[in-house]
Design a protein around this motif. Sequence first.
Motif, PDB file in Angstrom:
ATOM      1  N   UNK A  21      48.431  62.101  62.919  1.00 21.02           N
ATOM      2  CA  UNK A  21      49.270  62.309  61.742  1.00 21.02           C
ATOM      3  C   UNK A  21      50.177  63.528  61.905  1.00 21.02           C
ATOM      4  N   UNK A  22      49.665  64.591  62.513  1.00 18.95           N
ATOM      5  CA  UNK A  22      50.491  65.783  62.740  1.00 18.95           C
ATOM      6  C   UNK A  22      51.586  65.460  63.750  1.00 18.95           C
ATOM      7  N   UNK A  23      51.249  64.702  64.774  1.00 20.79           N
ATOM      8  CA  UNK A  23      52.246  64.294  65.774  1.00 20.79           C
ATOM      9  C   UNK A  23      53.350  63.467  65.105  1.00 20.79           C
ATOM     10  N   UNK A  24      52.969  62.535  64.249  1.00 18.29           N
ATOM     11  CA  UNK A  24      53.965  61.708  63.550  1.00 18.29           C
ATOM     12  C   UNK A  24      54.850  62.560  62.643  1.00 18.29           C
ATOM     13  N   UNK A  25      54.267  63.534  61.962  1.00 16.49           N
ATOM     14  CA  UNK A  25      55.036  64.438  61.116  1.00 16.49           C
ATOM     15  C   UNK A  25      56.034  65.231  61.946  1.00 16.49           C
ATOM     16  N   UNK A  26      55.586  65.729  63.085  1.00 16.00           N
ATOM     17  CA  UNK A  26      56.468  66.495  63.961  1.00 16.00           C
ATOM     18  C   UNK A  26      57.610  65.619  64.473  1.00 16.00           C
ATOM     19  N   UNK A  27      57.304  64.384  64.850  1.00  9.03           N
ATOM     20  CA  UNK A  27      58.350  63.450  65.295  1.00  9.03           C
ATOM     21  C   UNK A  27      59.364  63.205  64.186  1.00  9.03           C
TER      22      UNK A  27
END
Length: 175
Positions: A21-27
Amino acid sequence: MSVVQHGNAFIRPVRLEDADAIWELECEIVREGEYFIAVSEEFDKTVEQQREWISRVLESDRETIFVAEIDGGVVGVIGFSSPNRKRLAHTGSIMMMISKEHRSKGLGRVLLQELLAWAEQHPLIEKVSLGVLSTNHRAIALYQKMGFIEEGRKVKEFKMSENEYVDDVLMYKFV
């Protein structure tokens, strides 16, 4: 640290299972193109690298991450990292990301309050620093309201387009 509720959001310490989820937010924020140094075509962080970062922070006694969660999804994150050098051990820097649809609702303030409360309780941390794009007026206003002071600027640090440059505003707060 306990879970803090803000409206329908819960602010809590990060868990390893938050990596995706953090990776998706960063993307998502990289794709916006306004608040991140990397541009989409050069952003190559993987979910596995995100997991490694979270694992390292969870094992560290001088670093932390908090997330803002709504309906089981991560909509914001704030992290603190401290250099592994004796003469810098009293310092550290923060990064914060909030999804576009959840900005201007107080989540940044609550995330920052939790991080600063953590830093104030930490026996080594004395100074919290950050860098923010000079065009990110909402973030700068928040940091100022929370007691951060501009320490300096890296003038024209980021070249956004052919003739558009943005300063990196360096801010700090003693805790």
